[in-house]
Design a protein around this motif. Structure first.
Motif, mmCIF file in Angstrom:
data_model
loop_
_atom_site.group_PDB
_atom_site.id
_atom_site.type_symbol
_atom_site.label_atom_id
_atom_site.label_comp_id
_atom_site.label_asym_id
_atom_site.label_seq_id
_atom_site.Cartn_x
_atom_site.Cartn_y
_atom_site.Cartn_z
ATOM 1 N N LEU A 56 -15.770 -24.034 43.242
ATOM 2 C CA LEU A 56 -17.082 -23.409 43.484
ATOM 3 C C LEU A 56 -18.022 -24.295 44.293
ATOM 4 N N THR A 57 -17.927 -25.586 44.125
ATOM 5 C CA THR A 57 -18.855 -26.490 44.826
ATOM 6 C C THR A 57 -18.657 -26.462 46.338
ATOM 7 N N ARG A 58 -17.508 -25.992 46.785
ATOM 8 C CA ARG A 58 -17.241 -25.918 48.218
ATOM 9 C C ARG A 58 -17.749 -24.624 48.843
ATOM 10 N N GLU A 59 -18.254 -23.733 48.016
ATOM 11 C CA GLU A 59 -18.730 -22.432 48.498
ATOM 12 C C GLU A 59 -20.244 -22.438 48.684
ATOM 13 N N LYS A 60 -20.715 -21.519 49.508
ATOM 14 C CA LYS A 60 -22.155 -21.366 49.705
ATOM 15 C C LYS A 60 -22.778 -20.857 48.410
ATOM 16 N N PRO A 61 -23.963 -21.347 48.082
ATOM 17 C CA PRO A 61 -24.593 -20.960 46.813
ATOM 18 C C PRO A 61 -24.694 -19.451 46.585
ATOM 19 N N GLY A 62 -24.920 -18.688 47.623
ATOM 20 C CA GLY A 62 -25.078 -17.241 47.473
ATOM 21 C C GLY A 62 -23.839 -16.520 46.982
ATOM 22 N N GLY A 63 -22.670 -17.074 47.211
ATOM 23 C CA GLY A 63 -21.438 -16.410 46.812
ATOM 24 C C GLY A 63 -20.787 -16.982 45.575
ATOM 25 N N THR A 65 -21.605 -17.002 42.289
ATOM 26 C CA THR A 65 -21.539 -16.212 41.052
ATOM 27 C C THR A 65 -20.393 -15.217 41.101
ATOM 28 N N ALA A 66 -20.235 -14.527 42.220
ATOM 29 C CA ALA A 66 -19.136 -13.560 42.353
ATOM 30 C C ALA A 66 -17.787 -14.263 42.261
ATOM 31 N N LEU A 67 -17.672 -15.413 42.905
ATOM 32 C CA LEU A 67 -16.420 -16.166 42.830
ATOM 33 C C LEU A 67 -16.178 -16.693 41.422
ATOM 34 N N ALA A 68 -17.229 -17.127 40.749
ATOM 35 C CA ALA A 68 -17.082 -17.616 39.377
ATOM 36 C C ALA A 68 -16.514 -16.511 38.491
ATOM 37 N N ARG A 69 -17.025 -15.310 38.646
ATOM 38 C CA ARG A 69 -16.505 -14.185 37.841
ATOM 39 C C ARG A 69 -15.031 -13.940 38.168
ATOM 40 N N GLN A 70 -14.692 -13.982 39.448
ATOM 41 C CA GLN A 70 -13.300 -13.796 39.863
ATOM 42 C C GLN A 70 -12.400 -14.870 39.252
ATOM 43 N N TYR A 71 -12.835 -16.121 39.329
ATOM 44 C CA TYR A 71 -12.029 -17.228 38.818
ATOM 45 C C TYR A 71 -11.892 -17.178 37.297
ATOM 46 N N LEU A 89 -24.555 -18.425 36.616
ATOM 47 C CA LEU A 89 -24.567 -19.831 37.006
ATOM 48 C C LEU A 89 -26.008 -20.295 37.091
ATOM 49 N N GLU A 90 -26.253 -21.487 36.587
ATOM 50 C CA GLU A 90 -27.581 -22.086 36.666
ATOM 51 C C GLU A 90 -27.405 -23.525 37.128
ATOM 52 N N GLU A 91 -27.984 -23.827 38.276
ATOM 53 C CA GLU A 91 -27.847 -25.178 38.824
ATOM 54 C C GLU A 91 -29.143 -25.937 38.608
ATOM 55 N N GLU A 92 -28.991 -27.138 38.021
ATOM 56 C CA GLU A 92 -30.165 -27.946 37.713
ATOM 57 C C GLU A 92 -29.759 -29.414 37.676
ATOM 58 N N GLY A 93 -30.478 -30.242 38.410
ATOM 59 C CA GLY A 93 -30.248 -31.676 38.385
ATOM 60 C C GLY A 93 -28.851 -32.088 38.813
ATOM 61 N N GLY A 106 -14.451 -5.355 20.297
ATOM 62 C CA GLY A 106 -15.729 -4.695 20.088
ATOM 63 C C GLY A 106 -16.913 -5.629 19.930
ATOM 64 N N ASP A 107 -16.673 -6.923 19.941
ATOM 65 C CA ASP A 107 -17.750 -7.908 19.790
ATOM 66 C C ASP A 107 -18.122 -8.504 21.136
ATOM 67 N N ASN A 108 -19.413 -8.733 21.336
ATOM 68 C CA ASN A 108 -19.888 -9.437 22.520
ATOM 69 C C ASN A 108 -19.958 -10.925 22.200
ATOM 70 N N LEU A 109 -19.338 -11.730 23.052
ATOM 71 C CA LEU A 109 -19.285 -13.167 22.862
ATOM 72 C C LEU A 109 -19.820 -13.860 24.097
ATOM 73 N N THR A 110 -20.401 -15.022 23.928
ATOM 74 C CA THR A 110 -20.908 -15.814 25.045
ATOM 75 C C THR A 110 -20.390 -17.239 24.918
ATOM 76 N N LEU A 111 -19.960 -17.778 26.041
ATOM 77 C CA LEU A 111 -19.475 -19.145 26.094
ATOM 78 C C LEU A 111 -20.253 -19.855 27.196
ATOM 79 N N GLU A 112 -20.725 -21.047 26.907
ATOM 80 C CA GLU A 112 -21.455 -21.833 27.907
ATOM 81 C C GLU A 112 -20.803 -23.193 28.057
ATOM 82 N N THR A 113 -20.713 -23.653 29.308
ATOM 83 C CA THR A 113 -20.161 -24.964 29.605
ATOM 84 C C THR A 113 -20.783 -25.481 30.890
ATOM 85 N N THR A 114 -20.642 -26.766 31.126
ATOM 86 C CA THR A 114 -21.118 -27.382 32.346
ATOM 87 C C THR A 114 -19.924 -27.662 33.246
ATOM 88 N N LEU A 115 -20.055 -27.275 34.495
ATOM 89 C CA LEU A 115 -18.963 -27.495 35.446
ATOM 90 C C LEU A 115 -19.091 -28.867 36.078
#
Length: 115
Positions: A56-63, A65-71, A89-93, A106-115
């Motif tokens: 993802l870091t090699r891609e333009k920022p605008g694209g 999120t879509a690539l992240a979902r694909q990957y 995606l949230e980029e900070e610092g 049937g359950d909604n789950l959320t996972l968060e990690t730092t790339l």
């Protein structure tokens, strides 16, 4: 199905000489995180294991999120009954935080990690 609990890359001791176990959604989220953090193709005998999120870091920022979902979808394709409903995606610092939104049994789950 139960699995051994992993925290910070190590099995978690149970205090009795064994290891803690997880099951259900907790086991699934642990497995999902593991699959997303492994570089796709890094295991010669399991070439489909892992994700391409590191690209993802090699891609333009605008694209990104879509690539992240694909990957993410690609990395989790073998998880039966699991649907990727979104990513954020949230980029900070100089770090990128990935949130993955899933539906499982049937359950909604959320996972968060730092790339």
């Amino acid at each position: 199905m139960t699995e051994l609990m992993i925290r910070n890359g190590d099995y978690v001791p149970d205090g009795s000489g064994g290891f803690c176990r997880v099951e259900g959604a907790e086991a699934l989220l642990q497995r999902v995180l593991w699959k997303l953090c492994i570089l796709r193709g890094s295991f010669p005998f399991l070439p489909e294991l892992g994700s391409r999120l590191s690209a993802l870091t090699r891609e333009k920022p605008g694209g990104r999120t879509a690539l992240a979902r694909q990957y993410v979808t690609e990395a989790l394709a073998d998880e039966e009954g699991l649907e990727v409903t979104g990513v954020a995606l949230e980029e900070e610092g100089g770090q990128t935080r990935l949130s993955v939104f899933l539906r499982w049994n049937g359950d909604n789950l959320t996972l968060e990690t730092t790339l």
